[in-house]
Design an enzyme around this catalytic site. Structure first.
Site, mmCIF file in Angstrom:
data_model
loop_
_atom_site.group_PDB
_atom_site.id
_atom_site.type_symbol
_atom_site.label_atom_id
_atom_site.label_comp_id
_atom_site.label_asym_id
_atom_site.label_seq_id
_atom_site.Cartn_x
_atom_site.Cartn_y
_atom_site.Cartn_z
ATOM 1 N N ARG A 59 0.671 -1.203 0.089
ATOM 2 C CA ARG A 59 0.035 -0.001 0.145
ATOM 3 C C ARG A 59 0.940 1.319 0.025
ATOM 4 O O ARG A 59 0.398 2.193 -0.171
ATOM 5 C CB ARG A 59 -0.937 -0.033 1.072
ATOM 6 N N GLU A 96 1.174 -6.037 13.393
ATOM 7 C CA GLU A 96 -0.032 -6.106 14.528
ATOM 8 C C GLU A 96 -0.600 -7.507 14.617
ATOM 9 O O GLU A 96 -1.090 -8.097 15.357
ATOM 10 C CB GLU A 96 -0.802 -5.158 14.085
#
Ligand SMILES: O=P(O)(O)OC[C@H]1O[C@H](OP(=O)(O)OP(=O)(O)O)[C@H](O)[C@@H]1O
Ligand SMILES: Nc1ncnc2[nH]cnc12
Length: 174
Positions: A59, A96
């Site tokens: 991204r 994460e």
């Protein structure tokens, strides 16, 4: 007039329970949202003296490339392992939701070059910390790190202490 955060759709429990996924595709699928996002990144670097932009797969590519194009700067890809064809340098990091490895071409940054790193989002900060270490291993100097979104509750900025970090949208939680 809509603000950048108005374009973001948040999805609870994706890709796993407890994660609130801040979906950058909801910015990109609106022409005005996309324009606003790139304009805000351009604003973040307008007074920064730098040579190169590095974007994080995947991204970070979407947001870093238009900035590099607009400012006539080179764009360097920090990629997932095994994708770059020439000699690479490599760094492992924690995410994460998982672990990762990031690679850059060994000749992509010249010693002494000033580098801006761009990614869509900072969560734990692991990805961009790893990229900053790779840049420095190659002799570059990280002069600015820009994000579209920051999940402040995950304290990624603590990993990036000492760097000039700016995010267009800051979410207080995770
Ligand atoms: O601050 P961190 O905890 O490191 O997390 C943030 C990174 O995680 C996401 O990328 P991901 O590795 O999911 O890859 P993608 O862009 O290809 O979806 C996001 O685009 C950031 O690069
Ligand atoms: N919560 C989150 N939303 C979107 N992208 C992410 N990458 C890592 N954590 C994320």
């Amino acid at each position: 007039m809509k603000k950048l955060e108005d374009y973001v759709i948040s999805i609870p429990d994706f890709p796993s329970p407890g994660i609130i996924f801040r979906d950058v595709t909801s910015i990109l699928q609106d022409g005005e949202g996309l324009h606003l996002a790139i304009d805000q990144l351009l604003e973040m670097v307008k007074d920064v003296d730098f040579d190169v932009i590095v974007g994080a797969e995947s991204r970070g590519f979407i947001f870093g490339m238009p900035v590099a194009y607009e400012l006539h700067k080179p764009f360097i890809l920090a990629r997932k392992p095994g994708k770059l064809p020439r000699e690479t340098v490599s760094m492992d990091y924690e995410l994460e939701y998982g672990t990762g490895t990031i690679e850059m071409h060994a000749d992509s940054i010249k010693p002494g070059q000033k580098v801006v790193i761009i990614d869509d989002l900072i969560a734990t900060g692991g990805t961009v910390e790893a990229i900053a270490k790779l840049v420095e291993k190659l002799g570059g100097q990280v002069v600015k790190i820009c994000f579209i979104m920051e999940l402040a509750g995950l304290k990624g900025r603590e990993k990036l202490a000492g760097y000039d970090v700016e995010s267009a949208i800051i979410y207080e939680g995770k």
